[in-house]
Scaffold this motif. Structure first.
Motif, PDB file in Angstrom:
ATOM      1  N   ARG A   1       0.792  -1.208  -0.087  1.00 10.97           N
ATOM      2  CA  ARG A   1      -0.002  -0.069  -0.061  1.00 10.97           C
ATOM      3  C   ARG A   1       0.906   1.177   0.047  1.00 10.97           C
ATOM      4  NH1 ARG A   1      -4.318   1.585  -2.029  1.00 10.97           N
ATOM      5  NH2 ARG A   1      -3.184   3.239  -2.788  1.00 10.97           N
ATOM      6  N   ASP A   2       1.924   1.350   0.672  1.00 11.18           N
ATOM      7  CA  ASP A   2       2.710   2.419   0.694  1.00 11.18           C
ATOM      8  C   ASP A   2       3.467   2.619  -0.557  1.00 11.18           C
ATOM      9  OD1 ASP A   2       2.286   2.635   3.480  1.00 11.18           O
ATOM     10  OD2 ASP A   2       4.109   1.501   4.138  1.00 11.18           O
ATOM     11  N   ALA A   3       3.907   1.645  -1.330  1.00  9.04           N
ATOM     12  CA  ALA A   3       4.257   1.599  -2.480  1.00  9.04           C
ATOM     13  C   ALA A   3       3.449   2.243  -3.635  1.00  9.04           C
ATOM     14  CB  ALA A   3       5.071   0.240  -3.299  1.00  9.04           C
ATOM     15  N   MET A   4       2.147   1.884  -3.469  1.00 11.24           N
ATOM     16  CA  MET A   4       1.157   2.264  -4.325  1.00 11.24           C
ATOM     17  C   MET A   4       0.836   3.812  -4.252  1.00 11.24           C
ATOM     18  SD  MET A   4      -0.975   1.156  -6.741  1.00 11.24           S
ATOM     19  CE  MET A   4      -1.258  -0.602  -6.095  1.00 11.24           C
ATOM     20  N   ASP A   5       0.840   4.227  -2.950  1.00 12.01           N
ATOM     21  CA  ASP A   5       0.856   5.493  -2.374  1.00 12.01           C
ATOM     22  C   ASP A   5       1.772   6.578  -2.987  1.00 12.01           C
ATOM     23  OD1 ASP A   5      -1.843   4.979  -1.287  1.00 12.01           O
ATOM     24  OD2 ASP A   5      -0.750   4.775   0.899  1.00 12.01           O
ATOM     25  N   THR A   6       2.874   6.020  -3.148  1.00 15.99           N
ATOM     26  CA  THR A   6       4.007   6.888  -3.379  1.00 15.99           C
ATOM     27  C   THR A   6       4.044   6.941  -4.835  1.00 15.99           C
ATOM     28  OG1 THR A   6       5.565   6.105  -1.794  1.00 15.99           O
ATOM     29  CG2 THR A   6       6.690   6.711  -3.777  1.00 15.99           C
ATOM     30  N   ALA A   7       3.710   5.806  -5.751  1.00 13.72           N
ATOM     31  CA  ALA A   7       3.489   6.039  -7.058  1.00 13.72           C
ATOM     32  C   ALA A   7       2.373   6.875  -7.456  1.00 13.72           C
ATOM     33  CB  ALA A   7       3.316   4.500  -7.671  1.00 13.72           C
ATOM     34  N   VAL A   8       1.157   6.848  -6.847  1.00 10.91           N
ATOM     35  CA  VAL A   8       0.053   7.633  -7.197  1.00 10.91           C
ATOM     36  C   VAL A   8       0.396   9.011  -6.991  1.00 10.91           C
ATOM     37  CG1 VAL A   8      -2.460   8.263  -6.515  1.00 10.91           C
ATOM     38  CG2 VAL A   8      -1.480   5.707  -6.802  1.00 10.91           C
ATOM     39  N   ARG A   9       1.313   9.264  -5.867  1.00 11.54           N
ATOM     40  CA  ARG A   9       1.647  10.868  -5.462  1.00 11.54           C
ATOM     41  C   ARG A   9       2.389  11.263  -6.612  1.00 11.54           C
ATOM     42  NH1 ARG A   9       6.390  12.154  -3.637  1.00 11.54           N
ATOM     43  NH2 ARG A   9       6.830  10.222  -2.587  1.00 11.54           N
ATOM     44  N   VAL A  10       3.395  10.534  -7.072  1.00  6.84           N
ATOM     45  CA  VAL A  10       4.237  11.098  -8.120  1.00  6.84           C
ATOM     46  C   VAL A  10       3.355  11.425  -9.408  1.00  6.84           C
ATOM     47  CG1 VAL A  10       6.078   9.978 -10.114  1.00  6.84           C
ATOM     48  CG2 VAL A  10       6.289   9.789  -7.498  1.00  6.84           C
ATOM     49  N   LEU A  11       2.445  10.541  -9.626  1.00  7.22           N
ATOM     50  CA  LEU A  11       1.677  10.637 -10.913  1.00  7.22           C
ATOM     51  C   LEU A  11       0.748  11.895 -10.740  1.00  7.22           C
ATOM     52  CD1 LEU A  11       0.510   7.259 -11.599  1.00  7.22           C
ATOM     53  CD2 LEU A  11       2.024   8.669 -13.042  1.00  7.22           C
ATOM     54  N   ARG A  12       0.194  12.162  -9.636  1.00  7.64           N
ATOM     55  CA  ARG A  12      -0.539  13.363  -9.454  1.00  7.64           C
ATOM     56  C   ARG A  12       0.157  14.753  -9.404  1.00  7.64           C
ATOM     57  NH1 ARG A  12      -4.588  10.731  -4.825  1.00  7.64           N
ATOM     58  NH2 ARG A  12      -5.992   9.601  -5.910  1.00  7.64           N
ATOM     59  N   GLU A  13       1.413  14.732  -9.065  1.00  7.40           N
ATOM     60  CA  GLU A  13       2.307  15.620  -9.332  1.00  7.40           C
ATOM     61  C   GLU A  13       2.615  16.135 -10.873  1.00  7.40           C
ATOM     62  OE1 GLU A  13       5.674  14.771  -6.842  1.00  7.40           O
ATOM     63  OE2 GLU A  13       4.547  15.090  -4.855  1.00  7.40           O
ATOM     64  N   GLY A  14       1.905  15.213 -11.462  1.00  9.79           N
ATOM     65  CA  GLY A  14       2.232  15.567 -12.938  1.00  9.79           C
ATOM     66  C   GLY A  14       3.506  15.046 -13.478  1.00  9.79           C
ATOM     67  N   ARG A  15       4.284  13.912 -13.007  1.00  8.12           N
ATOM     68  CA  ARG A  15       5.348  13.430 -13.331  1.00  8.12           C
ATOM     69  C   ARG A  15       5.059  12.137 -13.960  1.00  8.12           C
ATOM     70  NH1 ARG A  15       7.860  13.555  -7.366  1.00  8.12           N
ATOM     71  NH2 ARG A  15       9.573  12.259  -8.458  1.00  8.12           N
ATOM     72  N   LEU A  16       6.186  11.607 -14.868  1.00  9.73           N
ATOM     73  CA  LEU A  16       6.205  10.279 -15.675  1.00  9.73           C
ATOM     74  C   LEU A  16       6.664   9.141 -14.634  1.00  9.73           C
ATOM     75  CD1 LEU A  16       7.563  11.222 -18.907  1.00  9.73           C
ATOM     76  CD2 LEU A  16       5.465  10.838 -18.312  1.00  9.73           C
ATOM     77  N   LEU A  17       5.837   8.068 -14.560  1.00  7.96           N
ATOM     78  CA  LEU A  17       6.207   7.167 -13.733  1.00  7.96           C
ATOM     79  C   LEU A  17       6.491   5.757 -14.683  1.00  7.96           C
ATOM     80  CD1 LEU A  17       6.600   5.884 -10.664  1.00  7.96           C
ATOM     81  CD2 LEU A  17       4.062   5.159 -11.126  1.00  7.96           C
ATOM     82  N   GLY A  18       7.799   5.251 -14.444  1.00  7.70           N
ATOM     83  CA  GLY A  18       8.086   3.998 -15.156  1.00  7.70           C
ATOM     84  C   GLY A  18       7.845   2.836 -14.402  1.00  7.70           C
ATOM     85  N   ILE A  19       7.087   1.723 -15.117  1.00 13.32           N
ATOM     86  CA  ILE A  19       6.752   0.701 -14.307  1.00 13.32           C
ATOM     87  C   ILE A  19       6.846  -0.632 -15.143  1.00 13.32           C
ATOM     88  CG2 ILE A  19       4.675  -0.587 -13.514  1.00 13.32           C
ATOM     89  CD1 ILE A  19       5.479   1.416 -11.483  1.00 13.32           C
ATOM     90  N   TYR A  20       7.256  -1.687 -14.334  1.00 15.15           N
ATOM     91  CA  TYR A  20       7.546  -2.911 -15.388  1.00 15.15           C
ATOM     92  C   TYR A  20       6.258  -3.653 -14.866  1.00 15.15           C
ATOM     93  CZ  TYR A  20      12.333  -0.878 -16.300  1.00 15.15           C
ATOM     94  OH  TYR A  20      13.262  -0.087 -16.415  1.00 15.15           O
ATOM     95  N   PRO A  21       5.338  -4.069 -15.379  1.00 12.75           N
ATOM     96  CA  PRO A  21       4.131  -4.449 -14.974  1.00 12.75           C
ATOM     97  C   PRO A  21       4.482  -6.412 -14.699  1.00 12.75           C
ATOM     98  CG  PRO A  21       3.543  -3.732 -17.149  1.00 12.75           C
ATOM     99  CD  PRO A  21       4.960  -3.021 -16.877  1.00 12.75           C
ATOM    100  N   GLU A  22       5.425  -6.756 -15.493  1.00 10.54           N
ATOM    101  CA  GLU A  22       5.680  -8.394 -15.189  1.00 10.54           C
ATOM    102  C   GLU A  22       6.384  -7.983 -13.483  1.00 10.54           C
ATOM    103  OE1 GLU A  22       7.718 -10.056 -18.715  1.00 10.54           O
ATOM    104  OE2 GLU A  22       8.075  -8.000 -18.825  1.00 10.54           O
TER     105      GLU A  22
END
Length: 246
Positions: free
Chosen positions: A98-119
């Motif tokens: 949940r903490d990892a998810m919150d960090t990722a969502v915060r980055v996105l809501r700040e208008g930034r690009l987030l790199g993710i490996y879905p695998e």
């Protein structure tokens, strides 16, 4: 400033020399605003090559261990990973996901690009494996598009288990953004999140040309490790005959 230094002064010349990276579809990455770059994952070098050819800064989640090692080496390692745009994610404990998810969502809501490996991990054999649905949840919570990215040839530069990079030309394909706004407000619906993730993986399969495997890469790695452990070490070679006995 540290990001610029790492990208263009420290890493740039070496990666350009070894990989001669080219990119197509760069116009699909927005000039501003949050978005997820969803990429296949063949090698460690993936996280360094993509930021090199994309003008905007890309943030990648990374293991917190990269940022907490003590001593001079630890401080240099922390500076390096911070410089190339990675953020620490604590994957231990019950609330880590949940903490990892919150960090990722915060980055996105700040208008930034987030790199993710879905695998979730590097492919063990060059094939494309089943995606984890966390990317779908991030997409819905942050209300951003997903841009599929195919890394081609990075496994030849940085094969699994290798300590040294090898010269090989890398090509990167960026696909058209995937818009999931039709699922707005449906966070937590497992069927919807699986459907979104499968759509992302299909786009990656089309871009990369990889064979798709409907299994999680982590499970395949665990099975291989278990089989290797059960098999035990290879039998010792028989001793050479003593020529002095004749």
């Amino acid at each position: 400033m540290l990001y610029w230094w790492s990208k263009f002064v420290l890493l740039g010349p070496l990666l350009r020399l070894f990989c001669r990276p080219t990119i197509e579809g760069l116009e699909h990455i927005p000039a501003r605003g949050g978005a997820i770059l969803a990429s296949n994952h063949l090698a460690v070098v993936d996280s360094f090559l993509l930021p090199l050819v994309v003008p905007r800064r890309i943030t990648f989640p990374a293991k917190s261990e990269y940022f907490t090692k003590p001593g001079l080496v630890g401080r240099l390692q922390k500076a390096f990973f911070t410089g190339v745009g990675q953020i620490p994610i604590d994957r231990s404990g019950g609330s880590a996901a949940r903490d990892a998810m919150d960090t990722a969502v915060r980055v996105l809501r700040e208008g930034r690009l987030l790199g993710i490996y879905p695998e979730g991990t590097r492919s063990p054999d060059g094939r494309l494996y089943k995606g984890k649905t966390g990317i779908a949840r991030m997409t819905l919570e942050a209300d951003v598009p997903v841009i599929p990215v195919a890394m081609i040839g990075t496994d030849r530069v940085n094969p699994i288990g290798s300590r040294m990079w090898r010269p090989y030309k890398v090509h990167i394909r960026v696909g058209e953004p995937l818009d999931f706004s039709r699922y707005s407000g449906m966070v937590g619906d497992r069927f919807i999140e699986r459907s979104m993730t499968d759509e992302i993986m299909y786009a990656l399969m089309e871009l990369s040309g990889q064979t798709y495997v409907d299994m999680y890469a982590a499970s395949v790695k665990e099975r291989a490790a278990k089989a290797e452990a059960e098999a035990g070490p290879p039998p010792a070679a028989p001793p050479l005959p003593d020529s002095r006995a004749s």
